[in-house]
Design a protein around this motif. Structure first.
Motif, PDB file in Angstrom:
ATOM      1  N   MET A 199       9.779  18.305   3.957  1.00  0.00           N
ATOM      2  CA  MET A 199       9.062  17.146   4.271  1.00  0.00           C
ATOM      3  C   MET A 199       8.665  16.529   3.048  1.00  0.00           C
ATOM      4  SD  MET A 199       8.046  14.929   6.549  1.00  0.00           S
ATOM      5  CE  MET A 199       8.102  16.094   8.043  1.00  0.00           C
ATOM      6  N   TYR A 200       9.072  15.447   2.574  1.00  0.00           N
ATOM      7  CA  TYR A 200       8.595  14.525   1.358  1.00  0.00           C
ATOM      8  C   TYR A 200       7.309  13.632   1.770  1.00  0.00           C
ATOM      9  CZ  TYR A 200      13.392  15.790  -0.193  1.00  0.00           C
ATOM     10  OH  TYR A 200      14.427  16.468  -0.658  1.00  0.00           O
ATOM     11  N   HIS A 201       6.292  13.740   0.914  1.00  0.00           N
ATOM     12  CA  HIS A 201       5.093  13.214   1.126  1.00  0.00           C
ATOM     13  C   HIS A 201       5.377  11.668   0.400  1.00  0.00           C
ATOM     14  CE1 HIS A 201       2.961  16.906   2.125  1.00  0.00           C
ATOM     15  NE2 HIS A 201       3.928  16.577   3.085  1.00  0.00           N
ATOM     16  N   VAL A 202       4.865  10.580   1.156  1.00  0.00           N
ATOM     17  CA  VAL A 202       4.823   9.392   0.461  1.00  0.00           C
ATOM     18  C   VAL A 202       3.352   8.730   0.435  1.00  0.00           C
ATOM     19  CG1 VAL A 202       5.776   7.140   1.061  1.00  0.00           C
ATOM     20  CG2 VAL A 202       7.131   9.036   1.752  1.00  0.00           C
ATOM     21  N   LEU A 203       3.351   8.128  -0.427  1.00  0.00           N
ATOM     22  CA  LEU A 203       1.993   7.031  -0.837  1.00  0.00           C
ATOM     23  C   LEU A 203       2.375   5.856  -0.929  1.00  0.00           C
ATOM     24  CD1 LEU A 203      -0.884   6.868  -1.701  1.00  0.00           C
ATOM     25  CD2 LEU A 203      -0.260   7.022  -4.171  1.00  0.00           C
ATOM     26  N   VAL A 204       1.768   4.766   0.062  1.00  0.00           N
ATOM     27  CA  VAL A 204       1.992   3.641   0.204  1.00  0.00           C
ATOM     28  C   VAL A 204       0.876   2.816  -0.376  1.00  0.00           C
ATOM     29  CG1 VAL A 204       2.482   1.643   1.837  1.00  0.00           C
ATOM     30  CG2 VAL A 204       3.341   4.192   2.104  1.00  0.00           C
ATOM     31  N   VAL A 205       1.043   1.927  -1.569  1.00  0.00           N
ATOM     32  CA  VAL A 205       0.095   1.064  -2.149  1.00  0.00           C
ATOM     33  C   VAL A 205       0.395  -0.500  -1.975  1.00  0.00           C
ATOM     34  CG1 VAL A 205      -1.047   0.584  -4.371  1.00  0.00           C
ATOM     35  CG2 VAL A 205      -0.051   3.007  -3.870  1.00  0.00           C
ATOM     36  N   GLU A 206      -0.328  -0.804  -0.985  1.00  0.00           N
ATOM     37  CA  GLU A 206      -0.216  -2.535  -0.530  1.00  0.00           C
ATOM     38  C   GLU A 206      -1.334  -2.975  -0.097  1.00  0.00           C
ATOM     39  OE1 GLU A 206       0.718  -5.696   0.245  1.00  0.00           O
ATOM     40  OE2 GLU A 206       2.485  -5.159  -0.024  1.00  0.00           O
ATOM     41  N   ASP A 207      -1.763  -4.254  -0.780  1.00  0.00           N
ATOM     42  CA  ASP A 207      -3.235  -4.497  -0.152  1.00  0.00           C
ATOM     43  C   ASP A 207      -3.128  -5.297   1.118  1.00  0.00           C
ATOM     44  OD1 ASP A 207      -1.714  -6.500  -1.884  1.00  0.00           O
ATOM     45  OD2 ASP A 207      -3.391  -7.784  -1.766  1.00  0.00           O
ATOM     46  N   GLU A 208      -2.155  -5.751   1.565  1.00  0.00           N
ATOM     47  CA  GLU A 208      -2.115  -6.616   2.826  1.00  0.00           C
ATOM     48  C   GLU A 208      -2.016  -5.445   3.902  1.00  0.00           C
ATOM     49  OE1 GLU A 208       0.265 -10.431   3.037  1.00  0.00           O
ATOM     50  OE2 GLU A 208       0.547 -10.053   0.870  1.00  0.00           O
ATOM     51  N   LEU A 209      -3.012  -5.362   4.720  1.00  0.00           N
ATOM     52  CA  LEU A 209      -3.049  -4.507   5.722  1.00  0.00           C
ATOM     53  C   LEU A 209      -1.995  -4.403   6.808  1.00  0.00           C
ATOM     54  CD1 LEU A 209      -4.685  -2.227   6.786  1.00  0.00           C
ATOM     55  CD2 LEU A 209      -6.060  -3.675   8.131  1.00  0.00           C
ATOM     56  N   LEU A 210      -1.477  -5.612   7.249  1.00  0.00           N
ATOM     57  CA  LEU A 210      -0.223  -5.590   8.369  1.00  0.00           C
ATOM     58  C   LEU A 210       0.742  -5.267   7.627  1.00  0.00           C
ATOM     59  CD1 LEU A 210      -1.220  -8.900  10.165  1.00  0.00           C
ATOM     60  CD2 LEU A 210      -1.695  -6.819  10.801  1.00  0.00           C
ATOM     61  N   ILE A 211       1.208  -5.596   6.305  1.00  0.00           N
ATOM     62  CA  ILE A 211       2.290  -5.173   5.796  1.00  0.00           C
ATOM     63  C   ILE A 211       2.269  -3.656   5.550  1.00  0.00           C
ATOM     64  CG2 ILE A 211       3.831  -5.299   3.794  1.00  0.00           C
ATOM     65  CD1 ILE A 211       2.965  -8.074   3.322  1.00  0.00           C
ATOM     66  N   ARG A 212       1.088  -3.164   4.912  1.00  0.00           N
ATOM     67  CA  ARG A 212       0.936  -1.679   4.967  1.00  0.00           C
ATOM     68  C   ARG A 212       1.494  -1.021   6.051  1.00  0.00           C
ATOM     69  NH1 ARG A 212      -4.126  -1.704   2.653  1.00  0.00           N
ATOM     70  NH2 ARG A 212      -4.900  -0.368   4.223  1.00  0.00           N
ATOM     71  N   ASP A 213       0.546  -1.466   7.358  1.00  0.00           N
ATOM     72  CA  ASP A 213       0.796  -0.676   8.565  1.00  0.00           C
ATOM     73  C   ASP A 213       2.269  -0.676   8.824  1.00  0.00           C
ATOM     74  OD1 ASP A 213      -1.814  -0.184   9.075  1.00  0.00           O
ATOM     75  OD2 ASP A 213      -2.240  -1.906  10.393  1.00  0.00           O
ATOM     76  N   ALA A 214       2.942  -1.699   8.634  1.00  0.00           N
ATOM     77  CA  ALA A 214       4.605  -1.850   9.005  1.00  0.00           C
ATOM     78  C   ALA A 214       5.253  -0.756   8.265  1.00  0.00           C
ATOM     79  CB  ALA A 214       5.007  -3.063   8.821  1.00  0.00           C
ATOM     80  N   LEU A 215       4.767  -0.836   6.850  1.00  0.00           N
ATOM     81  CA  LEU A 215       5.620   0.233   5.892  1.00  0.00           C
ATOM     82  C   LEU A 215       5.249   1.565   6.534  1.00  0.00           C
ATOM     83  CD1 LEU A 215       4.993  -1.635   2.485  1.00  0.00           C
ATOM     84  CD2 LEU A 215       6.925  -1.418   3.534  1.00  0.00           C
ATOM     85  N   VAL A 216       4.075   2.008   6.683  1.00  0.00           N
ATOM     86  CA  VAL A 216       3.834   3.119   7.048  1.00  0.00           C
ATOM     87  C   VAL A 216       4.680   3.610   8.563  1.00  0.00           C
ATOM     88  CG1 VAL A 216       1.900   4.643   8.161  1.00  0.00           C
ATOM     89  CG2 VAL A 216       1.507   3.319   6.236  1.00  0.00           C
TER      90      VAL A 216
END
Length: 337
Positions: free
Chosen positions: A1-18
């Motif tokens: 399992m590859y672990h991912v860190l998402v860095v994005e200040d716009e919450l809706l975009i960050r939620d979508a990426l996750v």
């Protein structure tokens, strides 16, 4: 399992990426950040193998985060997302060996394709990444070890860094500095006047062990005196404040200021005494309160999410399932409510 860190200040975009990442087998988001500094802090705590970062962040741009990752020779595949098709950004991304450069708006197909294309590079990250995780696991449990265990585990990690073939000399130096820095940070908590140590230039394993053994002697000498002081009460007070203000937007820096400590000092102490990082602890108490409200009230799920401090329902659902292993609705149905 590859672990991912998402860095994005716009919450809706960050939620979508996750959510997009979670739909792809073999990848899991283990951390989310809204700024470069927060991303860098999580980077050094979670040690992901993939970082997905926006270029435009509130404090510094995502390229600065990637620059730090490259400077420390960390085994990380980096993916940039950007709202601007600027040649200068692309040039810098190439220079920093960014794996993918994606333009907003990003579709699930695009992100999945980018991650899938990165698997070959990710395979080379597995062994060095495990060394970093072993360092972190050791540091997080530092106060639990008996002296003999401390020295044995340290020697094992040092041999993994210096005795294997997975790291070149530059990476060996970087990993040793990371290990030494984390160990020194803990020692300075209990002995602020402690002077930084330095590595031998030739990285001879025996000499390196001697340097680290001196650090461990300092820790074992001073920690018993420290363990009985009032730091536990400081963290207890911080936890009580968080419990009473969980609906507010709490940050590690705010709580460090409240406790009259530096953010770094507070973060280390907090994890030592609670067993959880600041973010994980805050999410845990919020979800515990949410479970209570699901059991005892007829409020809608989105109302409960707001009551316990979550800005969006998708983020609340995701954290709830991570903590409780079921969704809020499944939890309530399971109770027959």
């Amino acid at each position: 399992m590859y672990h991912v860190l998402v860095v994005e200040d716009e919450l809706l975009i960050r939620d979508a990426l996750v959510e997009m990442v979670h739909q792809l087998d073999g990848f899991k988001v283990t951390g989310e950040a809204a700024s470069c500094e927060e991303g860098w802090r999580l980077m050094q705590e979670l040690w992901p193998t993939v970082v997905i970062t926006d270029i435009q962040l509130p404090d510094q741009d995502g390229l600065e985060l990637i620059h730090r990752i490259r400077n420390q020779r960390l085994p990380v595949v980096t993916i940039i997302i950007s709202g601007h098709d600027r040649f200068s950004y692309a040039q810098n991304a190439i220079r920093l060996h960014v794996s993918e450069y994606l333009l907003k708006p990003i579709s699930e197909v695009e992100l999945h394709s980018a991650l899938s294309r990165s698997v070959g590079r990710l395979e080379t990250c597995i062994e060095p990444n495990q060394i970093l995780r072993d360092i972190q696991r050791f540091i997080d449990r530092l106060h639990e070890f008996e002296p003999i265990g401390l020295f044995e585990q340290t020697d094992r990690i040092l041999h993994a860094i210096l005795g294997g073939r997975s790291l070149d000399q530059g990476s060996q130096t970087s990993y040793l500095r990371i290990f030494m820095g984390k160990l020194t940070e803990y020692i300075k908590i209990i002995h602020p006047e402690f002077q930084d140590a330095s590595l031998p230039e030739d990285l001879n394993e025996q000499r390196v062990r001697h340097v680290f053994h001196d650090l461990l002697h300092e820790w074992t000498l001073r920690y018993p005196q420290f363990a009985g002081n009032n730091m536990r009460l400081v963290i207890k007070r911080a936890c009580e404040y968080m419990g009473a203000h969980m609906q507010d937007e709490l940050t590690l820096k705010q709580m460090a200021d409240y406790s009259n400590l530096s953010p770094s000092y507070f973060g280390v102490l907090f994890k030592q005494y609670t067993g959880k990082s600041f973010v994980n602890y805050l999410n845990y108490i919020r979800i515990e309160k949410a479970m209570e409200l699901l059991r005892t009230s007829d409020k809608k799920v989105y109302e409960i999410a707001e009551d316990v401090g979550f800005a969006t329902l998708p983020y609340f659902n995701r954290v709830f399932k991570h903590v409780a292993l079921v969704t809020p609705n499944e939890y309530r149905k399971g109770l027959g409510l």
